[in-house]
Scaffold this active site. Structure first.
Site: not given
Length: 525
Positions: A398, A457, A260, A258, A15, A439, A65, A402
């Site tokens: 990832d 990203h 999540d 999104r 990731d 990803d 992701s 970040h």
């Protein structure tokens, strides 16, 4: 007589591991990666696209992701919610959306407040600023005067101190059209936690649902004060600027698309059985989410989920094969929910193992995260010899990327490389074939051209490496397997089916990354 052990195809998702030639501010280039270096030197590899229209996003939009795993699992380019909602605003159908119009009408008729909750940036990963502005226009058209914005600042999918500019754009829209007020501000670290760190969520919840204790400064003064003290947008402590608490009977629109990172706060606001922290349920909220965050949430959904059929997990199950998924907490929904096209439940024969992420404030404090435990779980599953497909996600590139901390990101990359050595050896011992990819990009670009930390990203391509196993050879090829160029994430699932010898369903529009052999070869898998 016992069945022979199954030699699996193992999809390893690194990731945030993008590809970039330049070495400056590149954690991957700076890291010592003997295993990945050997894989590139020894086995077929290519680069694939993970951004923009190649994954169902607007041209030039960086991948993420959720989008990445949707495309990986679906085997087709999946039109993303960002595009669906933006198109609705552009063509005017947004103002006629039945669910949105209904909550506005009922809120106005009841004389209640309308609350708009969401991430305030143009990052396009969880939300988009234009969607909030569209909601303000919707409120204006429907005659709602009492509109309260509960702004969540970003600093993760955007530059770290852009929040003040985004809020100024919102305020300019408010001033121009005469509707709305920025009533609370919370950094996404608090309002958008997804790891059940309820102490964080409670702070955001409290400022949104209580009155009093107002900060008399302007939002610009508040944010600038935090910037001056080294606190960036992601970590802005929740603060209340104006009276405008969420109260019984109010209308609420959570405009993140999104799911999540929007689930936990939503559950805190509407779930009568909520146990994350002590609070009294606010009754009769007219609660709308832009997309379906969770099928069990008692809310209305403005943009119903797309129904994806014949995705990879489903095809594996339909062929009577077993599959295994594992990741640590930060990426577990991605190898399950998102990889399965937004389905909460597992397919027949699909086993899963969740590995807990470490409990630290930010992952630069523990760049190895839980990669070793993820590797342990994957190796144990592979050695059982019962799974035809194994899907693994390493979160480190990832999540540490970040943070914008280059040294920590280098450690994260080296951790993953070390784990890959053991994992690939285990797969090889079982005669299986390994596919290594990512990803989206992140860790390969840790600072911008001015040297400022980059925490978002990237639009860079990602590697795709094919390591053939002795008992899971690519059908119809000789000694050399060639991978084609210019592929994308949607091509990975067809590649897996190609290796497994399973016909690709017509719903999968992606194409195998394995180039056709120049001559006919019959070869044992």
């Amino acid at each position: 007589m016992a069945n022979a052990p199954v030699s699996p195809v193992v999809l390893v998702i690194l990731d945030g591991w993008g590809y970039r030639q330049e070495a400056n501010a590149n954690a991957i280039a700076a890291a010592n990666t003997p295993n990945v270096d050997a894989f590139f030197a020894t086995y077929p590899s290519t680069l694939i696209h993970t951004s923009g229209k190649r994954v169902g996003l607007p041209d030039g939009q960086m991948g993420n992701s959720e989008v990445g795993h949707l495309n990986l699992g679906a085997g087709r380019v999946v039109p993303q919610e960002l595009v669906r909602i933006s198109d609705a605003i552009e063509d005017g159908s947004f103002l006629r959306n039945d669910v949105l119009v209904k909550v506005c009408r009922e809120t106005r008729q009841a004389g209640k407040k309308l609350h708009l909750i969401g991430l305030c940036s143009d990052g396009g990963v969880h939300s988009h600023l234009n969607h909030l502005l569209g909601l303000l226009d919707l409120a204006k058209v429907n005659g709602i005067a009492d509109v309260h914005i509960h702004a969540i600042t970003d600093g993760r999918d955007t530059n770290t101190t852009e929040g003040i500019n985004y809020l100024q754009q919102i305020q300019a829209h408010i001033d121009k059209f005469g509707v709305g007020s920025i009533s609370t501000i919370s950094g996404r670290y608090f309002a958008m936690d997804r790891d059940r760190r309820w102490d964080r969520v409670k702070q955001a919840y409290d400022v949104m649902t209580q009155n009093g204790n107002l900060d008399q400064r302007s939002f610009a003064e508040i944010l600038q004060s935090h910037y001056d003290n080294g606190v960036t947008d992601e970590f802005i402590p929740p603060v209340r600027l104006k009276e405008g608490a969420i109260e019984p009977g109010d209308g609420v629109i959570f405009y993140n698309f999104r799911p999540d990172r929007a689930r936990q706060l939503s559950y805190a606001l509407v779930d009568k059985n909520f146990q994350g922290f002590e609070r009294e349920l606010i009754p009769d909220l007219n609660f709308v989410t832009f997309t379906q965050y969770d099928a069990n949430l008692p809310v209305q959904v403005a943009f119903a989920p797309q129904n994806l059929t014949k995705i990879l997990g489903e095809v594996i199950a339909d062929n009577g094969l077993k599959q295994f998924r594992t990741a640590e907490t930060e990426k577990y929904p991605h190898v399950t929910y998102f990889f399965n096209g937004g389905l909460e439940v597992a397919f027949e024969g699909e086993d899963r193992e969740l590995i807990s992420s470490p409990q630290v404030a930010t992952y630069d404090q523990k760049p190895e995260m839980s990669a070793k435990a993820v590797t342990d779980a994957a190796c144990q599953a592979i050695e059982k010899g019962i799974y035809s497909l194994v899907v693994i996600n390493y979160a480190n590139p990832d999540m540490v990327g970040h943070t914008g901390k280059l040294e920590a990101a280098v450690q994260a990359i080296e951790t993953v490389d070390h784990c890959l050595g053991r994992l690939v050896a285990t797969i090889g011992k079982m005669g299986g074939t390994t596919l290594i990819t990512a990803d989206h990009g992140n860790a390969e670009y840790m600072a911008d051209q001015n040297g400022k930390s980059w925490t978002a990203h990237t639009t860079n391509p990602v590697p795709f490496i094919l390591i053939e196993g002795e008992r899971r050879k690519v059908v119809g090829h000789g000694a050399d397997v060639v991978l084609r160029e210019n592929g994308c994430l949607a091509d990975v699932a067809p590649t897996i089916l190609d290796i497994l010898g399973i016909d690709k369903p017509q719903e999968m529009t992606g194409q195998s990354l394995i180039a056709p052999a120049p001559y006919a070869v019959t070869r044992r898998r």
